[in-house]
Design a protein around this motif. Structure first.
Motif, PDB file in Angstrom:
ATOM      1  N   SER A 178       0.821  -1.215   0.000  1.00 29.66           N
ATOM      2  CA  SER A 178       0.000   0.000   0.000  1.00 29.66           C
ATOM      3  C   SER A 178       0.853   1.262   0.000  1.00 29.66           C
ATOM      4  O   SER A 178       0.336   2.358   0.224  1.00 29.66           O
ATOM      5  CB  SER A 178      -0.932   0.004   1.221  1.00 29.66           C
ATOM      6  N   ASN A 179       2.141   1.090  -0.230  1.00 25.49           N
ATOM      7  CA  ASN A 179       3.060   2.214  -0.322  1.00 25.49           C
ATOM      8  C   ASN A 179       3.933   2.058  -1.560  1.00 25.49           C
ATOM      9  O   ASN A 179       4.256   0.937  -1.961  1.00 25.49           O
ATOM     10  CB  ASN A 179       3.957   2.275   0.925  1.00 25.49           C
ATOM     11  N   ALA A 180       4.292   3.171  -2.170  1.00 27.69           N
ATOM     12  CA  ALA A 180       5.147   3.139  -3.355  1.00 27.69           C
ATOM     13  C   ALA A 180       6.586   2.848  -2.967  1.00 27.69           C
ATOM     14  O   ALA A 180       6.986   3.044  -1.808  1.00 27.69           O
ATOM     15  CB  ALA A 180       5.064   4.479  -4.090  1.00 27.69           C
ATOM     16  N   ALA A 181       7.373   2.357  -3.937  1.00 23.67           N
ATOM     17  CA  ALA A 181       8.796   2.060  -3.729  1.00 23.67           C
ATOM     18  C   ALA A 181       8.991   1.151  -2.518  1.00 23.67           C
ATOM     19  O   ALA A 181       9.886   1.355  -1.702  1.00 23.67           O
ATOM     20  CB  ALA A 181       9.590   3.354  -3.578  1.00 23.67           C
ATOM     21  N   SER A 209      -6.129  -0.132   3.335  1.00 22.69           N
ATOM     22  CA  SER A 209      -5.112  -1.061   2.831  1.00 22.69           C
ATOM     23  C   SER A 209      -5.675  -2.464   2.717  1.00 22.69           C
ATOM     24  O   SER A 209      -5.463  -3.155   1.715  1.00 22.69           O
ATOM     25  CB  SER A 209      -3.889  -1.065   3.759  1.00 22.69           C
ATOM     26  N   GLY A 210      -6.404  -2.903   3.749  1.00 23.69           N
ATOM     27  CA  GLY A 210      -7.001  -4.232   3.728  1.00 23.69           C
ATOM     28  C   GLY A 210      -8.037  -4.370   2.624  1.00 23.69           C
ATOM     29  O   GLY A 210      -8.129  -5.412   1.971  1.00 23.69           O
ATOM     30  N   LEU A 215      -9.492  -6.478  -2.837  1.00 22.29           N
ATOM     31  CA  LEU A 215      -9.875  -6.240  -4.224  1.00 22.29           C
ATOM     32  C   LEU A 215      -8.852  -6.846  -5.190  1.00 22.29           C
ATOM     33  O   LEU A 215      -9.215  -7.440  -6.204  1.00 22.29           O
ATOM     34  CB  LEU A 215     -10.004  -4.740  -4.488  1.00 22.29           C
ATOM     35  N   VAL A 216      -7.576  -6.721  -4.853  1.00 26.81           N
ATOM     36  CA  VAL A 216      -6.537  -7.243  -5.750  1.00 26.81           C
ATOM     37  C   VAL A 216      -6.549  -8.770  -5.760  1.00 26.81           C
ATOM     38  O   VAL A 216      -6.515  -9.391  -6.829  1.00 26.81           O
ATOM     39  CB  VAL A 216      -5.147  -6.706  -5.350  1.00 26.81           C
TER      40      VAL A 216
END
Length: 311
Positions: A178-181, A209-210, A215-216
């Motif tokens: 849920s965070n980039a990089a 985030s959950g 969904l993914v």
């Protein structure tokens, strides 16, 4: 003590840089709001999640194609995660057999701390970087498998260690963060980094985030199962009738897709040992059970292809 203090300082710096740990000045008055306003505000936050997921469509599609290709070679999909993220993986894995008629070993959920952690917190389990690798050894991970690591922060040691081990084996590795990089994104072959931003309650990553994780993973299994022929005209045709509701759904599915009567559908299901897909094929083509079984095998389980082959 100095080393401990340094480690704590470093961790605080890391957390401060994570969007999922950030606080929002907009929510400083939550405890003063009425219930209706709280519902409105929380719902507004949740509506941002599908948009964030949509931004990662290309990566999700790549993961689905990779998972499907490995399924076709007899490979498995293994989720690894801790806490909420681990439970999301376990839930998705447990839903596949009744929904798609899959063997329980085809989609597996591993959670830091083991079975106990599904219902209760297991202290420090997520910090064990070797535990996931050990679990993957125990299930005899191979290069034909896919390992999907789920971590809201993107830095959970349990997930990092598991993905590193899986990559060393040659398995396809996918990270959901849920965070980039993210750290797990850097380790994985495919990084699905759904940036959901600050949580409604700061740091409570069971929330947006959950939801994003759910969904993914819904897409990873549902879309790969569609590509494997587990559905027909958008309907589940490989479901297992494990209860009265699912038995009724099986009959309804057969009647809707073939135009058969309820009695004829029930009789076809009985002849097909409860297989919805086989019953549909028999009723659609008039072929015997034996011939229909062979046609499905020849069509790699894809009902549309089997019907065309017998028509």
């Amino acid at each position: 003590m100095p080393n401990e203090e340094n480690r704590l300082t470093d961790l605080l710096d890391v957390l401060a840089a994570l969007g999922t740990e950030a606080s929002s000045t907009e929510r400083g008055d939550l405890d003063l709001l009425g219930t209706a306003e709280l519902v409105t505000r929380m719902n507004a936050e949740d509506r941002r999640v599908p948009e964030a997921v949509a931004e990662r469509s290309a990566e999700i599609a790549a993961a689905v194609d990779g998972i499907t290709a490995r399924f076709r070679r007899g490979g498995r999909l293994i989720y690894i995660g801790a806490g909420t993220a681990g439970r999301v993986g376990v839930l998705d894995a447990s839903e596949c057999p009744p929904t798609f008629g899959t063997d329980p070993s085809m989609v597996v959920g591993l959670i830091a701390g083991g079975e106990t952690a599904i219902r209760s917190a297991v202290e420090n389990a997520e910090d064990d970087g070797d535990a996931a690798a050990q679990s993957l050894r125990e299930i005899e991970l191979t290069a034909h498998d896919t390992v999907v690591g789920i971590s809201a922060s993107g830095r959970t040691p349990y997930v990092v260690g598991g993905l590193e081990f899986a990559r060393g084996v040659g398995a396809l590795t996918v990270a959901i963060a849920s965070n980039a990089a993210s750290e797990i994104g850097a380790v994985a072959d495919i990084a699905i980094e759904v940036v959901t931003g600050p949580e409604f309650i700061s740091g409570s990553t069971r929330l947006k985030s959950g939801t994003a994780q759910k969904l993914v993973v819904n897409m990873l299994t549902t879309l790969s199962m569609i590509k494997l022929g587990k559905t027909h005209h958008g309907v589940m045709v490989d479901l297992l009738a494990t209860n009265e509701k699912l038995h009724a759904r099986s009959i309804r599915t057969v009647t809707e897709l073939t135009g058969a009567t309820v009695d004829d559908a029930a009789a076809a299901l009985a002849s097909a040992d409860g297989s919805v897909k086989l019953a549909i094929l028999m009723l659609s083509t008039g072929a015997s059970a034996e011939r229909s079984v062979q046609a499905l095998q020849d069509a790699d389980g894809i009902l549309r292809v089997a019907i065309a082959g017998l028509s």
